[in-house]
Design a protein around this motif. Structure first.
Motif, mmCIF file in Angstrom:
data_model
loop_
_atom_site.group_PDB
_atom_site.id
_atom_site.type_symbol
_atom_site.label_atom_id
_atom_site.label_comp_id
_atom_site.label_asym_id
_atom_site.label_seq_id
_atom_site.Cartn_x
_atom_site.Cartn_y
_atom_site.Cartn_z
ATOM 1 N N UNK A 42 31.549 46.287 48.334
ATOM 2 C CA UNK A 42 30.691 45.687 47.311
ATOM 3 C C UNK A 42 31.567 45.150 46.208
ATOM 4 N N UNK A 43 31.663 43.843 46.122
ATOM 5 C CA UNK A 43 32.503 43.257 45.093
ATOM 6 C C UNK A 43 31.687 42.365 44.182
ATOM 7 N N UNK A 44 31.912 42.469 42.901
ATOM 8 C CA UNK A 44 31.123 41.729 41.919
ATOM 9 C C UNK A 44 32.039 41.123 40.867
ATOM 10 N N UNK A 45 31.874 39.824 40.635
ATOM 11 C CA UNK A 45 32.592 39.205 39.534
ATOM 12 C C UNK A 45 31.840 39.516 38.254
ATOM 13 N N UNK A 46 32.464 40.226 37.334
ATOM 14 C CA UNK A 46 31.779 40.518 36.072
ATOM 15 C C UNK A 46 31.849 39.316 35.154
ATOM 16 N N UNK A 47 32.994 38.655 35.160
ATOM 17 C CA UNK A 47 33.132 37.475 34.316
ATOM 18 C C UNK A 47 33.263 36.251 35.213
ATOM 19 N N UNK A 48 34.465 35.715 35.329
ATOM 20 C CA UNK A 48 34.702 34.541 36.168
ATOM 21 C C UNK A 48 34.693 34.945 37.640
ATOM 22 N N UNK A 49 34.267 34.038 38.522
ATOM 23 C CA UNK A 49 34.329 34.306 39.955
ATOM 24 C C UNK A 49 35.777 34.601 40.366
ATOM 25 N N UNK A 101 35.662 56.859 49.388
ATOM 26 C CA UNK A 101 35.381 55.608 48.663
ATOM 27 C C UNK A 101 36.211 55.533 47.395
ATOM 28 N N UNK A 102 36.536 54.329 47.035
ATOM 29 C CA UNK A 102 37.328 54.133 45.823
ATOM 30 C C UNK A 102 36.933 52.802 45.182
ATOM 31 N N UNK A 103 37.055 52.738 43.866
ATOM 32 C CA UNK A 103 36.798 51.462 43.188
ATOM 33 C C UNK A 103 38.132 50.794 42.877
ATOM 34 N N UNK A 104 38.127 49.493 42.939
ATOM 35 C CA UNK A 104 39.294 48.717 42.530
ATOM 36 C C UNK A 104 38.778 47.578 41.661
ATOM 37 N N UNK A 105 39.634 47.084 40.807
ATOM 38 C CA UNK A 105 39.173 45.997 39.956
ATOM 39 C C UNK A 105 40.343 45.217 39.410
ATOM 40 N N UNK A 125 36.659 41.894 37.495
ATOM 41 C CA UNK A 125 36.061 42.007 38.810
ATOM 42 C C UNK A 125 36.051 43.479 39.179
ATOM 43 N N UNK A 126 35.013 43.888 39.873
ATOM 44 C CA UNK A 126 34.833 45.302 40.143
ATOM 45 C C UNK A 126 34.360 45.416 41.582
ATOM 46 N N UNK A 127 35.066 46.205 42.382
ATOM 47 C CA UNK A 127 34.644 46.319 43.777
ATOM 48 C C UNK A 127 34.728 47.759 44.227
ATOM 49 N N UNK A 128 33.768 48.150 45.045
ATOM 50 C CA UNK A 128 33.788 49.481 45.621
ATOM 51 C C UNK A 128 33.985 49.341 47.127
ATOM 52 N N UNK A 129 34.858 50.188 47.655
ATOM 53 C CA UNK A 129 35.182 50.148 49.073
ATOM 54 C C UNK A 129 34.917 51.519 49.680
ATOM 55 N N UNK A 130 34.239 51.512 50.825
ATOM 56 C CA UNK A 130 34.007 52.768 51.540
ATOM 57 C C UNK A 130 34.699 52.629 52.889
ATOM 58 N N UNK A 131 35.585 53.571 53.195
ATOM 59 C CA UNK A 131 36.360 53.449 54.423
ATOM 60 C C UNK A 131 36.418 54.778 55.165
#
Lengths: 229, 229, 229, 229, 229, 229
Positions: free
Chosen positions: A192-199, A152-156, A176-182
């Motif tokens: 799992x992706x989440x907009x912290x500020x703007x969509x 798994x790794x986070x990207x943003x 934006x902050x997203x975690x990917x499990x592959x």
């Protein structure tokens, strides 16, 4: 990506264990085998893999209250341990495991962003070593139970740029902050992706996904190297 | 998509409320205004929007234990209420709200899959009505605080076909299950995709995303119709 | 008395259910059948009927804390659910029920005084429908298990006048407040009278009792009408 | 009625205390004064009287689990302590008390039926002594704060006969069980009547009420004797 | 030492009981027999002796919060009940007891220092009476199960002088505080010494130990007298 | 004694930290500074040093339940953390510290007997480093606040021989087990001795005490070496 390292057999007692480091994020993963399944699987012939997650109180910049003292696990803790468990089960054949339970404890010794992705990636190694321990004792066949790697790794998006494996400062400031499990074969287990500020837009998201595919490919390569495979 | 309906002003007491139905999934959303913020926002000039989620014990096919009786909210409950809160905050200008807190309670009266997406979509209406109530009393300007619509839908792969707005049976049998939260202007607020069985591919995921974009567009249209906009 | 209504089969899942309204007080009652008894009745041949009570956080004028979040059921909640359980058991032959448990969940959707009396009166209908469901499946004989109707009403002295079925405002201002639980044949199952201000006299109490006898007679007539009896 | 006795000043530390015995039921009541009110009375000029109730684990025939060890107070405990508090407040002028709180702890040393009625009756004496202690220190005027006596007794129908002050065996076998709380001047403060088996009639209930009036009159006489009044 | 007294058979219900007084410290000890062992001894042929400790809220100068209300036993409570259990088990042959459990409840009615030492010393008498009760019913042989007396005393250095059986004031002001648990034959079961202010020397500690040996010898003599031995 | 090592500055975030190893027992000690005191010291000018203790679930041979998941800290945990706190406070001048709180978290990464003695000995180093950090920032004078070293060691009688620094196997089999906490100048801070099987004699105890004096002298020498003093 930050410097990644795995220290297998960190624990004297556990059937499998790994101290994983993603930069300054250090997580101790142990795998504990129990000869029983949860109640809902009794007499099903199937086993279970579950995970628990915790943070030492001063793993972080400010000391957090100890969850054992406050009397409950917070929402974030529960969310993360459910994610780790689901991610690892995605590459395990529970029927081939048989009526046993393996608990992966992921305890954050030091935190600097990305504790959940480190826990999944290192947890896979603890699980691998536990299954190997069982294989050695003829309890299971490792290659029947463990179907693939998982990492798994986070990207943003940070300062309008896509970044991978965010540390705490990047994570706090990311738009934006997203975690990917592959898996090792490139399949997606969890997003799992989440907009912290703007969509964010579909295009931005695809950039992150592409970054994550490269990152997890590299993590799987490091896992293979760690098990000498 | 199943038949969607919104019944505004369902509650006599709440500043805003909406009974939302996605087929046989019925969720009562109420918005409660309090003249205080959480401790970490005190004297910041900013307000807060938070959500709580619950299920009546017999909202489901088998009766579940009442969380008030077991003494804690489960991991699933916490995960969902955190998601609802984040989703709604994504379209609120907390500075324009001022030092107030709005709590959106989403209580599932009857469950048949998709309770969290119904809760977000109906929760937006409860929030809208609460902000309108405040605007009427000159406490805020509705159009300054509420920046956009937000709606959510589940998509999944069921019998190898992409499907939208899964009911309980589809959800239980789905190979992949994803929840999408999107704004009225098409931005993505949150993506949560999980492989229930085999991992999924990027292509499969993009199919779901596309389906979700259509679905949320339709939900936003229904929200607009409900508020007479 | 306020306008009373019963909406049977409100819930898709429960073996019996009823949305009861006493004016603006709305309580959803569901009956859930389980094939087990509490530990102390095991191998006794007897069954059990129990009740749980809850309020949605914004059922009231001010939002109350969610009991699931605070981690325990308050004293008032426990007092009320014990009362509902005792009241319903008073008209059930537990031996004729056999080793089964029926749980009546009474969840207050909207509160305006008299939630416990509405819960008992509506709970009887949910219980009736559950027992009928069992009768249809030849699990029991309805008329052997359910011995009588049971209904409840509040009476009080408000502005020196005896009043029946107090709403929230009347209840808050009442000098004396009493709840009466009675059977279809006029027997008394439970009496709870409390002087809110000055103690009351035997004569005042007898006035309330007489009022309650009329009121519960009417409620039983409405129950009969609801079941088409 | 069983043999009743009061031992005042049982505790070295408390502002008021009384060991009350109703036969083999022994309850230690202590009154503790604190210079603060509960939050909802702050700056109201009013004080508060509250009660807590507990049982030693082996006060009963079979050892019960210690509530401190199980982590919560049961429904019965909460019901009883709320009753004791309401009963005592019925004879106290909270404005004349001023912003202070008196907590009456009623701990059952040995139980043989009627612990709540003994607790109320003995609790009144602990409260009286605490208020006298305050009067001596010119903090209040005893006769302004304490408006009347209050005492409680149980009555029931046992073997078709009305009986008063039931011990454990009578209580377990009673068809109907009622607790009455009354003032020195004969006013009714609280009535709780429960049909344990068959519902009871109005006539039966009036017999119990009449018995209770005699009983509480006698208890008040014994309280007066105990305080030398 | 302060005036010591034992009142056996204080409780009507318990298999053994003793109200022990060390001056103004009064502790009620009851022994409750159960026909089961804790899980880890099942099918071992061995029994168990355990202890629980509690304080009435107003046993002390200031009212303490009731542990049942706060929802957990504090660290001090747990520490003391573990000590009492270990101390009593030191003189019991658990195999000779057989698969039974005896729980010694030690409830402090009034506290003035030394509650744990009073609890151990009085707890031994409750245990003795419980075992005698069992012997009378031919369940065990008392002299096989109970191997010796056990008694406990506190010693400390107060105003530079060694003192024994400290009351609350002495205990609060002591520089060093130690509790000693000893058997009738003079063996040491438990020593707990703590420097409250400055560390203490070996010589000071030996003075306390010597004092404790005299004190526990005297307590054992009083226990013998109490059982008429 | 087993091989002892200290690794200072183990944690990136904490004001002081030390990974201490007593053979296979590894404890991570961190010191966290907070600018506040507990409520009872507010406005006293005094500070506080406290400790918390935890074990990772698989620090032991069999996995233990996570205390955060069970919802409370067990009696053993509370006993140990109270001991660590008392031991460290014995060498700190709380007035010289000023109104600050230092929390020493001792988390057992791997357990093999003697975790509490390792925690005290390593905790002293974490405390030292925290105070040095404060001294560097002119918040305190290190030598005014920290009056002495403190170290702890376990001793026991195993196979009739006195042994020091028992590992898990020795500890489990020991007849007597004692923990000693001593200062650099040889003063005794805490003694806890427990007969696991037969009671022990004064002579046996003095042998253990003498062994402990040698052991703690050596530990203090190692502490001095670690801080380069």
């Amino acid at each position: 990506m930050r410097k990644i390292s795995f220290e297998r057999n960190f624990s004297k007692h556990a059937e499998g264990s790994c101290l994983v480091k993603f930069g300054d994020t250090h997580v101790l993963c142990t795998a504990s085998l129990e000869e029983k399944t949860p109640p809902w699987l009794r007499n099903s012939g199937k086993g279970w893999v579950t995970a628990e997650y915790g943070m030492l109180p001063r793993a972080t910049g400010d000391r957090m209250k100890r969850e054992a003292a406050t009397g409950k696990q917070g929402g974030r803790t529960q969310e993360i341990q459910r994610l780790i468990g689901r991610s690892l089960r995605a590459v395990v054949d529970l029927s081939a495991l048989g009526e046993k339970q393996i608990t992966i404890d992921c305890d954050v010794i030091q935190a600097d962003g990305g504790t959940r992705t480190a826990a999944i990636t290192g947890g896979w190694l603890a699980l691998y070593d536990c299954l190997k321990w069982m294989d050695t004792r003829s309890m299971i066949k490792l290659d029947k139970v463990l179907k693939d790697h998982v990492a798994a790794i986070s990207c943003g998006i940070f300062a309008s740029q896509p970044v991978i494996d965010l540390d705490y400062l990047e994570d706090s400031a990311a738009e934006t902050d997203a975690n990917f499990v592959m898996t090792g074969s490139g399949g997606i287990v969890e997003i799992q992706g989440t907009a912290e500020g703007a969509p964010f837009s579909q295009e931005e998201f695809l950039n992150l996904l592409s970054l994550a595919q490269d990152g997890t490919r590299e993590l799987v390569a490091l896992q293979k190297q760690a098990i000498g495979g």
